[in-house]
Design an enzyme around this catalytic site. Structure first.
Site, PDB file in Angstrom:
ATOM      1  N   SER A   1       0.825  -1.199   0.000  1.00 13.75           N
ATOM      2  CA  SER A   1       0.000   0.000   0.000  1.00 13.75           C
ATOM      3  C   SER A   1       0.855   1.243   0.000  1.00 13.75           C
ATOM      4  CB  SER A   1      -0.962  -0.005   1.187  1.00 13.75           C
ATOM      5  OG  SER A   1      -0.231   0.340   2.341  1.00 13.75           O
ATOM      6  N   LYS A   2       0.228   2.292  -0.411  1.00 11.30           N
ATOM      7  CA  LYS A   2       0.809   3.598  -0.591  1.00 11.30           C
ATOM      8  C   LYS A   2       1.716   4.041   0.561  1.00 11.30           C
ATOM      9  CE  LYS A   2       0.817   6.951  -3.214  1.00 11.30           C
ATOM     10  NZ  LYS A   2       1.746   6.596  -4.201  1.00 11.30           N
TER      11      LYS A   2
END
Ligand code: GLU
Length: 489
Positions: free
Chosen positions: A262-263
């Site tokens: 994830s980011k």
């Protein structure tokens, strides 16, 4: 290997809502590789029925990323004009609404789907009641058995309805997944599900099946998260009497903590990796190995080698952790295999972007690359390597100031400057530099760190760093004199 008569057609079907995620890039890559390996076609289909989130701008971004990776598609929107190319379009779902409608009508006429007029409130009430009674129950629509004519009259009168698929009870569906082997789904895992929403917009599971069938897709390699969708999709294939493509549900790409990438853990989109100075061939090489392995466990592979070696029987069912150190190593290996000219061409935009001012001379470019390339892992790394030799960036760090404050330093630098002024060539050679340094030693009567460190400060502004024998030949004599003067003033 598929039979020669059977045309291999694979697709990548992004819902464009931003840049291409690294997981999406891997999906695209696998589909591309298998198509290329078998002389088949690679199709780009745009799943843009979520109108609010899918914009032309996002579509262009995704296409740019795919192009950067070199994953050229044979059919799909043209990268510049967005006009459909290929015989089985349109390739954007938002342009295929009439097709979905006509397939839905076929299912309605065959009694395999029905119009359902239940309101959201009615659906919610039914759910609540089942919950209270402790039952697990799928939606039970009172419109299941309505004859089509009756529903059509109600629609004519102005009521809106969704089209629901009629699921079978007590059946088992078996998927022979290319990654996961046999996966069994009891049909009661899902209740009657929506095909078309009340405004007529189709849902993903429906569009996907219609498109994969009409676009003659032979293999679908996609993210593991779509595995549960396969049940609904198999039901639709069956009800239309259509043949199922071969499915492979790919393992997730995880971060170092084995959570879904994830980011918040840094770069996750292709675009970011591009900006960080990774090469597309290195990224392809690395992401291909996240979930698939080479038969001889080779780790460095060019694009052609990936195509040649790719097969559907070496996927790993377990999630693979993204390892940035390994990606950097793969990148460095691809980078160092290039010619010095090519490396310069690749790093030049990064050096310019950072505002470095460096000579325009191609011979100098080559010489500098030969010096620095063993320290390059990404293209961005070049910025810090070249910064000390960029004139506007010459600055004396505090530790350098301390060196300059030593009693003998002034003498050393003055001597160094005088000897430089007496030279005639534009650039010193490595040998020439060592000779000059020896003469400073004799003339200024200093040795060891009292000799080396002030000269180093006079060259790069700091007392430690890359060997001067390597750096000095890259800096013009004129600039070396100016640097020495700056230290003396
Ligand atoms: N639009 C879907 C996605 O982006 C594609 C799913 C599929 O490949 O069937 O995940």
């Amino acid at each position: 290997m598929p039979a020669a008569s059977e045309k291999v057609r694979l697709r990548f079907a992004p819902s464009p809502t931003g840049y291409l995620h690294i997981g999406g890039a891997r999906t695209a890559l696998y589909n591309y590789l298998y198509a290329r390996k078998n002389g088949g076609s690679f199709i780009l289909r745009i799943e843009d029925t979520d109108e609010a989130r899918s914009t032309d701008e996002s579509l262009r971004r995704v296409m740019e990323d795919l192009q950067w990776l070199g994953l050229e598609w044979d059919e799909g929107p043209h990268p510049e004009t967005l006009v459909d190319q290929g015989p089985l379009g349109p390739y954007r779902q938002s342009r295929r609404l009439a097709i979905y409608r006509s397939v839905a009508e076929e299912l309605l006429r065959a009694g395999k789907a029905y119009y359902c007029f239940m309101t959201d409130a009615e659906i919610e009430a039914q759910k609540q009641q089942a919950q209270q009674e402790g039952r697990h129950q799928h939606l039970n629509s009172p419109y299941q058995e309505w004859p089509l004519e009756r529903s059509l009259e109600r629609i004519k009168a102005g009521d809106s309805a969704v089209v629901r698929f009629r699921t079978s009870v007590g059946k088992e569906y078996v998927l022979h997944d290319l990654v996961r082997g046999e996966v069994r789904f009891p049909s009661d895992m899902v209740g009657d599900f929506v095909l078309l929403r009340s405004g007529g917009m189709p849902v993903y599971n429906f569009c996907c099946v219609v498109d994969d069938h009409l676009m003659k897709i032979s293999h679908v390699l996609r993210a593991e998260e779509h595995l549960p969708n396969s049940l609904r999709q198999m039901m639709i294939y069956e009800s239309m009497g259509w043949e199922l493509p071969r499915f492979g549900h790919l393992s997730l790409v995880l971060d170092e903590d084995r959570k879904k990438l994830s980011k918040r853990r840094g770069a996750t989109s292709c675009h970011e990796f591009k900006l960080e100075g990774f090469l597309p061939e290195a990224l392809n090489n690395y992401i291909c190995l996240l979930g698939w392995s080479h038969p001889e466990e080779k780790e460095i592979l060019t694009g052609t080698e990936l195509i040649d070696a790719f097969s559907l029987d070496r996927f790993h069912p377990a999630g693979a952790a993204f390892d940035i150190a390994k990606l950097r190593w793969i990148n460095a290996t691809h980078l160092r295999a290039k010619s010095d000219d090519e490396i310069w061409r690749l790093i030049d935009p990064f050096l310019k972007e950072a505002g470095l001012k460096l000579p325009e001379d191609p011979a100098w470019h080559k010489r500098s690359v030969a010096v620095f390339k063993t320290n390059l892992e990404t293209l961005v790394d070049a910025v810090e390597l070249y910064r000390p030799i960029s004139d506007p960036h010459f600055a004396i760090v505090p530790e350098g100031q301390e060196t300059l404050a030593w009693e003998s330093s002034r003498k050393v630098i003055e001597t160094w400057k005088g000897l430089l002024q007496a030279e005639t060539s534009d650039h010193l050679t490595g040998e020439g530099f060592l000779k000059l340094q020896d003469r400073v030693k004799e003339m200024a009567q200093v040795k060891g760190k009292f000799l080396f460190m002030p000269i180093r400060v006079a060259v790069i502004g700091k007392p430690h760093g890359t060997e001067l024998k390597i750096l000095v030949p890259l800096i013009s004599r004129h600039s070396l004199i100016q640097r020495a003067e700056k230290c003396l003033s």
